[in-house]
Design a protein around this motif. Structure first.
Motif, PDB file in Angstrom:
ATOM      1  N   ASP A   1       0.729  -1.049   0.021  1.00 15.13           N
ATOM      2  CA  ASP A   1       0.070  -0.170   0.007  1.00 15.13           C
ATOM      3  C   ASP A   1       0.843   1.329  -0.277  1.00 15.13           C
ATOM      4  OD1 ASP A   1       1.111  -0.648   2.729  1.00 15.13           O
ATOM      5  OD2 ASP A   1      -0.697   0.223   3.659  1.00 15.13           O
ATOM      6  N   TYR A   2       1.505   1.254  -1.166  1.00 14.62           N
ATOM      7  CA  TYR A   2       2.467   2.603  -1.348  1.00 14.62           C
ATOM      8  C   TYR A   2       1.539   3.982  -1.149  1.00 14.62           C
ATOM      9  CZ  TYR A   2       5.130  -1.052  -3.600  1.00 14.62           C
ATOM     10  OH  TYR A   2       5.924  -2.327  -3.706  1.00 14.62           O
ATOM     11  N   PRO A   3       2.328   4.747  -0.184  1.00 16.50           N
ATOM     12  CA  PRO A   3       1.684   5.940  -0.029  1.00 16.50           C
ATOM     13  C   PRO A   3       1.800   6.950  -1.325  1.00 16.50           C
ATOM     14  CG  PRO A   3       3.662   6.023   1.193  1.00 16.50           C
ATOM     15  CD  PRO A   3       3.519   4.770   0.559  1.00 16.50           C
ATOM     16  N   GLU A   4       1.059   7.995  -1.370  1.00 18.71           N
ATOM     17  CA  GLU A   4       0.941   9.010  -2.540  1.00 18.71           C
ATOM     18  C   GLU A   4       2.344   9.397  -2.797  1.00 18.71           C
ATOM     19  OE1 GLU A   4      -0.461  10.443  -6.125  1.00 18.71           O
ATOM     20  OE2 GLU A   4      -1.501   9.086  -4.776  1.00 18.71           O
ATOM     21  N   GLY A   5       3.179   9.461  -3.959  1.00 20.35           N
ATOM     22  CA  GLY A   5       4.264  10.138  -4.132  1.00 20.35           C
ATOM     23  C   GLY A   5       5.552   9.245  -3.717  1.00 20.35           C
ATOM     24  N   TYR A   6       5.322   8.001  -2.987  1.00 21.08           N
ATOM     25  CA  TYR A   6       6.411   7.173  -2.748  1.00 21.08           C
ATOM     26  C   TYR A   6       7.020   6.628  -3.831  1.00 21.08           C
ATOM     27  CZ  TYR A   6       8.828   3.698   0.076  1.00 21.08           C
ATOM     28  OH  TYR A   6       9.843   2.988   0.738  1.00 21.08           O
ATOM     29  N   LYS A   7       8.168   6.682  -3.800  1.00 22.06           N
ATOM     30  CA  LYS A   7       9.340   6.160  -4.857  1.00 22.06           C
ATOM     31  C   LYS A   7       9.683   4.622  -4.374  1.00 22.06           C
ATOM     32  CE  LYS A   7      13.624   6.967  -7.349  1.00 22.06           C
ATOM     33  NZ  LYS A   7      14.527   7.627  -7.509  1.00 22.06           N
TER      34      LYS A   7
ATOM     35  N   TYR B   1       8.292  -1.609   2.785  1.00 19.64           N
ATOM     36  CA  TYR B   1       7.403  -1.828   1.557  1.00 19.64           C
ATOM     37  C   TYR B   1       8.031  -2.775   0.573  1.00 19.64           C
ATOM     38  CZ  TYR B   1       4.692   2.367   2.878  1.00 19.64           C
ATOM     39  OH  TYR B   1       3.812   3.283   3.490  1.00 19.64           O
TER      40      TYR B   1
ATOM     41  N   LYS C   1       3.149  -2.864 -14.204  1.00 16.94           N
ATOM     42  CA  LYS C   1       2.481  -1.371 -13.670  1.00 16.94           C
ATOM     43  C   LYS C   1       2.763  -0.475 -14.681  1.00 16.94           C
ATOM     44  CE  LYS C   1       3.261   1.930 -10.254  1.00 16.94           C
ATOM     45  NZ  LYS C   1       3.949   2.538  -9.382  1.00 16.94           N
TER      46      LYS C   1
ATOM     47  N   GLU D   1      -0.477   1.772 -16.577  1.00 13.23           N
ATOM     48  CA  GLU D   1      -0.362   3.033 -16.542  1.00 13.23           C
ATOM     49  C   GLU D   1      -0.480   3.635 -18.211  1.00 13.23           C
ATOM     50  OE1 GLU D   1       3.227   4.309 -14.752  1.00 13.23           O
ATOM     51  OE2 GLU D   1       2.520   3.891 -12.692  1.00 13.23           O
TER      52      GLU D   1
END
Length: 196
Positions: free
Chosen positions: A94-100, A174, A185, A189
């Protein structure tokens, strides 16, 4: 008459006691030794078997299982668990928004090339381990280069662990994205952009 052995005076026809003793000793030496005669030793008759009392377990000293649970293995029945293996939770996705998101192939390439200096650990966010890599490589090189060799072996081991998914998460917990996951991915996209 005088006895030739002991010099004692004897009457006529009398035999000296010393001569009889010498003759008996000579006869005893010449006679063969008698064989021992076997003697029968009486053996006690076997006793009838004794009656043993039946063993009774003392009460209150041993663990008694709760009623309804058997002491033997019963297929299908719930068995008590004495050992619970430690299970690590799966890596978070569950990667946060903007996580690289860290990529597996990038970490493996960095570990194989610049891993002696811990660059792959900097990439994965584990700066403490990376600094230890640098210290082992630089300060250990003062000891005839042994620290550099040790750091290189450490980096190769971590590269293999990354390839075999023994290391599957970055320092934040992560999941490290594999090459296949990165392709999927990217395709998703691209399809989402084409639909717009």
């Amino acid at each position: 008459m005088i006895c030739p052995n002991c010099g004692k005076e004897l009457a006529e026809g009398e035999v000296c006691t010393c001569t009889a003793t010498v003759e008996n000793e000579n006869k005893a030496e010449a006679a063969p030794a008698a064989e021992p005669v076997p003697v029968a030793i009486p053996v006690a008759p076997p006793q009838p078997e004794q009656q043993y009392q039946q063993y009774q377990q003392p009460q209150g000293e041993y663990y008694t299982p709760p009623q309804g649970q058997g002491t033997y293995y019963q297929p299908g029945a719930a068995q008590p668990q004495f050992y619970q293996p430690v299970q690590t939770p799966p890596a978070r996705t569950d990667y946060p928004e903007g996580y690289k998101i860290k990529r597996k192939y990038a970490a493996v390439i960095l570990a194989a090339t610049l891993g002696v200096f811990g660059i792959h650990n900097f990439y994965l966010g584990d700066s403490n381990k990376a600094i230890i890599h640098i210290l082992v490589a630089t300060l250990g090189s003062l000891l005839a280069g042994l620290g550099f060799i040790a750091s290189y072996i450490w980096a190769v081991v971590e590269a293999v662990q990354l390839l075999t998914d023994s290391i599957d998460r970055d320092s934040n917990g992560y999941k490290i994205q594999t090459f296949e996951e990165a392709l999927v991915k990217t395709r998703m996209e691209a399809e989402a952009k084409n639909k717009e």
